[in-house]
Design an enzyme around this catalytic site. Structure first.
Site, PDB file in Angstrom:
ATOM      1  N   HIS A 250      65.490 -56.211  51.684  1.00 46.18           N
ATOM      2  CA  HIS A 250      64.521 -57.212  51.245  1.00 46.18           C
ATOM      3  C   HIS A 250      63.505 -57.478  52.350  1.00 46.18           C
ATOM      4  CE1 HIS A 250      63.709 -61.651  49.948  1.00 46.18           C
ATOM      5  NE2 HIS A 250      62.740 -60.842  49.567  1.00 46.18           N
TER       6      HIS A 250
ATOM      7  N   LEU B 119      63.887 -58.612  58.093  1.00 45.67           N
ATOM      8  CA  LEU B 119      64.406 -57.726  57.049  1.00 45.67           C
ATOM      9  C   LEU B 119      65.789 -58.236  56.679  1.00 45.67           C
ATOM     10  CD1 LEU B 119      64.576 -55.184  55.265  1.00 45.67           C
ATOM     11  CD2 LEU B 119      65.399 -53.929  57.275  1.00 45.67           C
ATOM     12  N   GLU B 120      65.977 -58.515  55.396  1.00 51.07           N
ATOM     13  CA  GLU B 120      67.252 -59.015  54.900  1.00 51.07           C
ATOM     14  C   GLU B 120      67.971 -57.875  54.177  1.00 51.07           C
ATOM     15  OE1 GLU B 120      68.636 -63.062  52.571  1.00 51.07           O
ATOM     16  OE2 GLU B 120      66.867 -62.014  51.824  1.00 51.07           O
ATOM     17  N   ILE B 121      69.014 -57.349  54.812  1.00 55.40           N
ATOM     18  CA  ILE B 121      69.800 -56.274  54.198  1.00 55.40           C
ATOM     19  C   ILE B 121      70.880 -56.912  53.327  1.00 55.40           C
ATOM     20  CG2 ILE B 121      71.470 -54.437  54.680  1.00 55.40           C
ATOM     21  CD1 ILE B 121      69.809 -53.664  57.088  1.00 55.40           C
TER      22      ILE B 121
END
Length: 728
Positions: free
Chosen positions: A498, A509-511
């Site tokens: 994301h 960055l959102e994994i």
């Protein structure tokens, strides 16, 4: 006069990069066996020039640690007592770093403002000795020269810098809620002038070598060398040393003057600065600008201005005293502790704890040439990855490619990149309408519309052409990754990545992982995020993931304020009558996009920087009025209604295992949706404000608004036991 771009940078400070810790092995030039304990500083004589080399063997960068300072004092003592030494050169043996700043651990170890003040005064005394050195000292700068490193350099009599990209000079202390505490607030204004000094110290921005030369921060520039028998950077350092030694000799032989004759313009500027009314006007303008941009949330800017003003108006001694005392006060402030916590959180989120991927990701396939897909492609090729940008629409592909080129070309015009470098980066990108080339992709990132059927369709199409090792990543912002992976033949290879808009500016960055996501898939996604220059957090799959789950509470509480009060709309995510949103969408406020769609609660005109209230939106809001509740409607209550809902949801995410730890929760909040860095994030806020205080505050709100303010169990546990803290 240069206009100070003060403190607005705070909301994005995390887009700034200024490492302050880390190391390599050093070579020792110890002069006798008694100096065996000296590990960070060594020197040798080249004719009558002492070449002093800085190299912290325990870290990736040099910092002014206690050991570094001790070694420096010892070496300088030897050099100053050696009558055969006529000049000295300070140079770093560490690639890409001169001195990256103070050792933050030394500041954090201070238990009182008095102790921090003494720390500042010790630095002032050390650099004053260098400034008053009986022999000329040349600072040979290659790489980062920041904070205490710059204060060290400007205390030297002469500065030479390489034109390397990594060579940057700056005073980023304000980004940590501090001020330059080793003489920087006193020396910098005299060296570069009041406007430029304020600009540097209040924004924390870094200066490249060419600009530094024009400002008077650097005396001489050296071009970097390319690779030869040795690596390019090693050759550049050797060449820099050779030039610096020659300049040091010429200074001691009076062939190179330490001061240059000022131009007529500079002389006029100095005359103006001698006028008290002019200085008073500058102080006033800068103070107003700083306060406006910081909203009064950050005490450091005001203290920096105070230190500079005291030194110029009351003299050197008063200025140095103000600097050290204000440094001590700031070091103990909750704002500085929070900002330092965020800094350490950034560092932690740039370490891949999932191991080395089985196969390095070198080639990306990116689906969708819209705003997000284009942004992902840009940050990928900019860092050396190869990318194929695919879209079903020719116009979208052309627009995306042009957008990337235009963005890079702006850097060329600003001279932060050459046209050759721009073209080399663009050569990493190919655009197309089909899947040719995807058979050799290591990872595919989809950035198509937020529609589950469309995502299933592209997933099936991609899996028909990609190799077995290839990972499929979705840039979904809310759709559960598990639902997307349901259409996959290899759900262990499906993951959420994301990104946030604009991708080239937002660091987070959102994994997002599911129970089926493999460890290697996570490691690969994390590795790609780091290559793209992102700060990475890893969360478990759930509706809204972590960041958007937080921001939903922000939107709902905003709607509540617009209505004044609300009808309950279900547990926890209640508190607002969503009829407002439904009506706005019906009237054409698509997806509540605001500036992007041209209208929301405000109207936005293309090419204009201002916005006006949308009377149509106001009309809709007025259709859903409800009376205020005085018991929970003070300014303090309104602020803490926002805070408590977000903090409670963050704690619930940790309780449910959506978050791995409080650090990632704080970093996600600060860099994902703008949680104030001045309080360090939701978890650090709980530790500072007190869980018991927060729970009692929420109980008051709960009595009026119901379940949306019911504290989660983790928060209740912390409230019952004051010894429980998210940070030790």
């Amino acid at each position: 006069m240069a206009v100070v771009r003060a403190v607005g940078v705070f909301s994005k400070f995390s887009t700034r990069k200024y490492p302050l810790l880390s190391g390599h092995a050093s070579r020792s030039f110890s002069m006798s066996s008694t100096l065996a304990a000296r590990t960070h500083v060594s020197y040798e004589l080249k004719d009558d020039v002492a070449v002093v080399r800085l190299n912290d063997p325990t870290a990736k960068v040099n910092t002014l640690s206690a050991q570094m300072q001790s070694d420096l004092k010892e070496v300088m003592g030897e050099i100053w007592t050696n009558k055969s030494v006529k000049s000295a050169v300070f140079i770093s043996s560490k690639p890409g770093c001169f001195i990256a700043g103070a050792d933050i651990k030394m500041i954090q170890s201070c238990q009182s403002s008095e102790e921090a003040t003494r720390l500042s005064q010790e630095g002032q005394k050390m650099f004053e000795k260098i400034e008053k050195s009986p022999i000329p000292i040349v600072a040979a700068i290659n790489g980062s020269c920041l904070g205490g490193g710059l204060e060290f350099a400007i205390a030297c009599q002469y500065r030479i810098a390489t034109r390397c990209k990594k060579t940057v000079l700056g005073t980023p202390e304000v980004m940590l809620g501090l001020l330059p505490g080793a003489g920087g607030t006193q020396r910098l204004p005299k060296m570069v002038g009041l406007p430029d000094a304020f600009d540097m110290m209040l924004t924390g921005r870094t200066i490249r070598a060419d600009k530094a030369k024009k400002m008077g921060l650097v005396n001489h520039l050296v071009d970097p060398l390319g690779p030869g028998l040795k690596p390019a950077e090693e050759r550049t350092i050797e060449y820099l040393e050779e030039i610096a030694v020659g300049v040091a000799k010429d200074i001691s032989n009076k062939k190179v003057p330490l001061t240059k004759e000022k131009s007529l313009k500079e002389q006029l500027q100095d005359k103006l600065m001698d006028l008290a009314p002019v200085r008073k006007k500058i102080y006033k303008t800068v103070s107003e600008k700083a306060h406006k941009m910081s909203k009064g949330l950050y005490p450091a800017p005001a203290k920096i201005i105070e230190c500079v003003q005291t030194g110029l108006e009351q003299g050197r001694e008063a200025g140095y005293l103000a600097e050290s005392e204000n440094f001590g006060k700031l070091a103990m402030s909750k704002e500085s502790k929070s900002l330092i916590g965020v800094y350490h959180g950034q560092i932690a989120c740039r370490k891949n704890h999932f191991g080395v991927p089985e196969k390095e990701v070198k080639k990306l396939g990116i689906l969708g040439a819209g705003l997000m897909g284009t942004g992902i492609a840009q940050v990928s090729i900019d860092k050396g990855l190869t990318a194929i940008l695919k879209d079903a629409n020719v116009e979208s592909i052309s627009r995306g490619q042009e957008q990337i080129y235009t963005s890079l070309d702006k850097k060329v015009k600003r001279k932060s990149m050459t046209s050759f470098e721009r073209d080399a980066i663009m050569s990493n990108l190919s655009v197309q309408l089909d899947y040719s080339g995807f058979e050799s992709a290591d990872m595919v990132i989809e950035a198509v519309f937020e529609d589950i059927d469309m995502k299933h369709q592209v997933l099936k199409e991609v899996e028909a052409v990609i190799p077995p090792h290839c990972i499929f990543a979705s840039n979904a912002s809310a759709l559960p990754i598990k639902e997307i992976a349901a259409a996959s033949k290899r759900p262990e290879k499906v993951i959420g990545m994301h990104y946030f808009s604009p991708v080239d500016k937002m660091q987070l960055l959102e994994i997002v992982i599911t129970d089926e996501t493999s460890q290697d898939t996570i490691a690969s996604a994390f590795s790609v995020g780091l290559k793209q220059g992102k700060v990475v957090i890893v969360v478990k799959d759930c509706p809204g993931f972590y960041v958007n789950r937080m921001s939903q509470h922000q939107v709902l509480e905003t709607l509540k304020l617009l209505q004044t009060v609300v009808n309950a709309y279900g547990p926890r995510f209640g508190g607002a009558d969503l009829g407002i949103l439904e009506t706005l969408i019906e009237r054409g406020f698509k997806d509540f996009l605001g500036r992007k769609s041209g209208k929301g609660f405000f109207l936005y005109e293309k090419g204009k920087n201002y916005k006006s209230v949308n009377t149509e939106a106001v009309e809709i809001i007025n259709k859903f009025p409800q009376p205020a509740q005085p018991s929970v409607s003070s300014a303090w209550d309104i602020e803490h209604r926002f805070i408590s809902r977000i903090v409670n949801e963050a704690c619930l995410c940790l309780e449910e295992g959506v978050l791995r730890n409080p650090v990632e929760g704080d970093i996600g909040a600060v860099f994902g949706f703008g949680y104030p860095p001045s309080v360090g994030g939701p978890f650090r806020f709980v530790d500072t404000f007190g869980a018991e205080n927060l729970v009692s505050t929420m109980r008051r709100f709960e009595e009026v608004y119901g379940a949306s303010f019911t504290p989660c169990q983790l928060l209740l546990d912390h409230a019952k036991d004051p010894s429980k803290k998210f940070y030790k």
